[in-house]
Design a protein around this motif. Structure first.
Motif, short mmCIF file in Angstrom:
data_model
loop_
_atom_site.label_atom_id
_atom_site.label_comp_id
_atom_site.label_asym_id
_atom_site.label_seq_id
_atom_site.Cartn_x
_atom_site.Cartn_y
_atom_site.Cartn_z
N ILE A 181 29.66 40.30 46.34
CA ILE A 181 29.49 39.14 45.48
C ILE A 181 30.74 38.89 44.66
O ILE A 181 31.20 37.74 44.52
N GLY A 182 31.32 39.96 44.13
CA GLY A 182 32.54 39.82 43.33
C GLY A 182 33.68 39.18 44.11
O GLY A 182 34.45 38.38 43.56
N TYR A 183 33.78 39.50 45.40
CA TYR A 183 34.83 38.93 46.24
C TYR A 183 34.65 37.42 46.37
O TYR A 183 35.61 36.65 46.27
N TYR A 184 33.41 36.98 46.59
CA TYR A 184 33.15 35.54 46.73
C TYR A 184 33.32 34.82 45.40
O TYR A 184 33.78 33.67 45.35
N LEU A 185 32.95 35.46 44.30
CA LEU A 185 33.16 34.86 42.98
C LEU A 185 34.64 34.54 42.76
O LEU A 185 34.99 33.50 42.20
N LYS A 186 35.48 35.43 43.22
CA LYS A 186 36.93 35.26 43.04
C LYS A 186 37.51 34.28 44.06
O LYS A 186 38.27 33.37 43.70
N LYS A 187 37.16 34.46 45.31
CA LYS A 187 37.75 33.66 46.38
C LYS A 187 37.42 32.18 46.25
O LYS A 187 38.25 31.32 46.55
#
Length: 205
Positions: A181-187
């Motif tokens: 989830i953190g990766y998608y929040l950033k990307k």
């Protein structure tokens, strides 16, 4: 022989032709003929400049970026886990938004785009309070934005995104490929998804 004689005689230098009735007022007409350098320039092939479409942080840019991440933008793909199309929908998710024919869905790009819009509208309604509460804050060093939340919900489901946000990032989630989830929040941070309407019952019909 006679025909040749009459033709030749018609072009005789002694014959005069009155062209005065062809005169057009007193206008002056100027004609320019390209010189040798100009002729070579005009003869050269014209090569069209390269063209690339820049979508930036628009909603269309958001959709295309997410679609590329999910399937490289391929409407016809089905992965090894059975997720379908450009945005990699589960069959259960499609059924929820009114699509019960996966075979037809995979062949219809317009339907896939409508499905994405409907699903995003549902997720925005489910997460409306969390968007208001966490937008602009930082979790695990990542600035939370509406578009990031909506992208993460597409990845993990709105419920898992709620748990992640409300735990301050302590709730761990990874999909089958190890994406968090953190990766998608950033990307997918900072796209303009403001015009997406929050709709609890959004469907493609």
């Amino acid at each position: 022989m006679l025909a040749t004689f009459f033709i030749m005689s018609s072009f005789s230098s002694k014959r005069t032709v009155n062209l005065s009735h062809y005169k057009i007022a007193d206008n002056t007409y100027t004609y320019s003929v390209p010189n040798k350098a100009e002729q070579e320039l005009f003869a050269s092939p014209v090569i069209a400049p390269g063209f690339s479409l820049f979508l930036g942080k628009t909603y269309v840019g958001f959709k295309e970026a997410l679609g590329f991440k999910e399937s490289r933008g391929d409407y016809s793909t089905i992965n090894q886990f059975g997720y379908l199309g450009k945005y990699q929908f589960a069959k259960a998710t499609l059924s929820m938004i009114g699509i019960d024919n996966p075979t037809g869905f995979i062949k219809d790009s317009k339907l896939q785009e409508r499905a994405f819009t409907a699903h995003t509208s549902r997720n925005k309604w489910i997460l409306r309070r969390d968007i208001k509460r966490f937008k602009g804050k930082y979790i695990n060093g990542v600035k939370v934005t509406e578009s990031g939340i909506l992208a993460a919900a597409h990845l993990a489901g709105a419920g898992n995104v709620k748990k992640y946000l409300r735990s301050g990032g302590d709730y761990n989630f990874e999909d089958a490929f190890g994406t968090t989830i953190g990766y998608y929040l950033k990307k997918f941070s900072g796209y303009d998804t403001s015009h997406v309407k929050a709709n609890q019952k959004a469907t493609v019909i």
